[in-house]
Design an enzyme around this catalytic site. Sequence first.
Site, PDB file in Angstrom:
ATOM      1  N   GLU A  58       9.516  -1.996  16.650  1.00 44.38           N
ATOM      2  CA  GLU A  58       9.629  -0.540  16.582  1.00 44.38           C
ATOM      3  C   GLU A  58       8.310   0.103  16.176  1.00 44.38           C
ATOM      4  O   GLU A  58       7.897   1.113  16.723  1.00 44.38           O
ATOM      5  CB  GLU A  58      10.724  -0.162  15.582  1.00 44.38           C
ATOM      6  CG  GLU A  58      11.054   1.315  15.515  1.00 44.38           C
ATOM      7  CD  GLU A  58      11.838   1.803  16.723  1.00 44.38           C
ATOM      8  OE1 GLU A  58      11.837   3.026  16.954  1.00 44.38           O
ATOM      9  OE2 GLU A  58      12.439   0.965  17.428  1.00 44.38           O
ATOM     10  N   SER A 104      -6.533  -2.589  -6.606  1.00 45.38           N
ATOM     11  CA  SER A 104      -5.392  -3.498  -6.491  1.00 45.38           C
ATOM     12  C   SER A 104      -5.845  -4.949  -6.504  1.00 45.38           C
ATOM     13  O   SER A 104      -5.186  -5.817  -7.094  1.00 45.38           O
ATOM     14  CB  SER A 104      -4.623  -3.192  -5.208  1.00 45.38           C
ATOM     15  OG  SER A 104      -3.517  -4.047  -5.060  1.00 45.38           O
ATOM     16  N   GLU A 113      -1.262 -11.512   5.655  1.00 48.28           N
ATOM     17  CA  GLU A 113       0.158 -11.497   5.319  1.00 48.28           C
ATOM     18  C   GLU A 113       0.887 -10.633   6.341  1.00 48.28           C
ATOM     19  O   GLU A 113       0.484  -9.502   6.607  1.00 48.28           O
ATOM     20  CB  GLU A 113       0.406 -10.944   3.917  1.00 48.28           C
ATOM     21  CG  GLU A 113       1.888 -10.936   3.546  1.00 48.28           C
ATOM     22  CD  GLU A 113       2.174 -10.230   2.241  1.00 48.28           C
ATOM     23  OE1 GLU A 113       2.776 -10.856   1.353  1.00 48.28           O
ATOM     24  OE2 GLU A 113       1.812  -9.044   2.110  1.00 48.28           O
ATOM     25  N   HIS A 121      11.461   1.237  -3.989  1.00 51.25           N
ATOM     26  CA  HIS A 121      10.165   1.321  -4.662  1.00 51.25           C
ATOM     27  C   HIS A 121      10.003   2.670  -5.369  1.00 51.25           C
ATOM     28  O   HIS A 121       9.545   2.739  -6.511  1.00 51.25           O
ATOM     29  CB  HIS A 121       9.038   1.125  -3.658  1.00 51.25           C
ATOM     30  CG  HIS A 121       7.667   1.177  -4.261  1.00 51.25           C
ATOM     31  ND1 HIS A 121       7.120   0.126  -4.959  1.00 51.25           N
ATOM     32  CD2 HIS A 121       6.734   2.166  -4.288  1.00 51.25           C
ATOM     33  CE1 HIS A 121       5.918   0.455  -5.400  1.00 51.25           C
ATOM     34  NE2 HIS A 121       5.663   1.692  -4.995  1.00 51.25           N
TER      35      HIS A 121
END
Length: 225
Positions: A68, A79, A169, A185
């Site tokens: 999709e 991070s 990933e 989240h």
Amino acid sequence: MDKITEEVLIPFLFEDIKTSERPEIILANVPEFKELMMQYECAIMEVNTKLHVLNNEFSHMYQRNPIESIKTRIKTPASILEKLNRRNLPICIDSLENGLTDIAGIRVICPFPDDIYNVAELLTNQDDVMTVARKDYIKNPKKNGYRSLHLIIEIPIFLASGKKHMKVEVQLRTIAMDFWASLDHKLRYKQNLKNSEEIALELRECADIIAGVDLKMQNIRKKIQ
């Protein structure tokens, strides 16, 4: 902020980053770090192209798309530093390349659960793709109800200096799984929740309901076909 000299940066030790108030800014401007991030961007482009080719071929053969949408991201310097510190890894290029496997990430959103496994198989069966790790949170959901198929793959990129293998990933989810994960989240990371256990239970129930809807929609598609 301590002054970072060129002599400190070139050995990739970055020790002065630890004493800086804004270490992510220093890291982002290290030439070797910038070059590595460029290489991860190239790896993402390689995987992205493979996925688009598979999607187009599947559409041609079966008149529908198993993918999709595709979302890509590179971890931010902040991070990256946070994860290195959390894992007690030294701040160096070797730690980035060998200690972290999710600097380059791709999220593949599929209409149905069986599309996830079909796309994953077609991708990992390619002779230049090596599967480093696989975690199936669809067949074995996390305690909070999270569902997704996670792959760490390694693919070659071709630079002027030669071939280099890079880790990427790949997360594969249905539309419903992605919807749930996004809301989970946003809701879960609200601070000072007095009824956190109740909310966690409700979110888990929602995840189970969504998983059931995924399978029902998949069965309807099969009946239509």
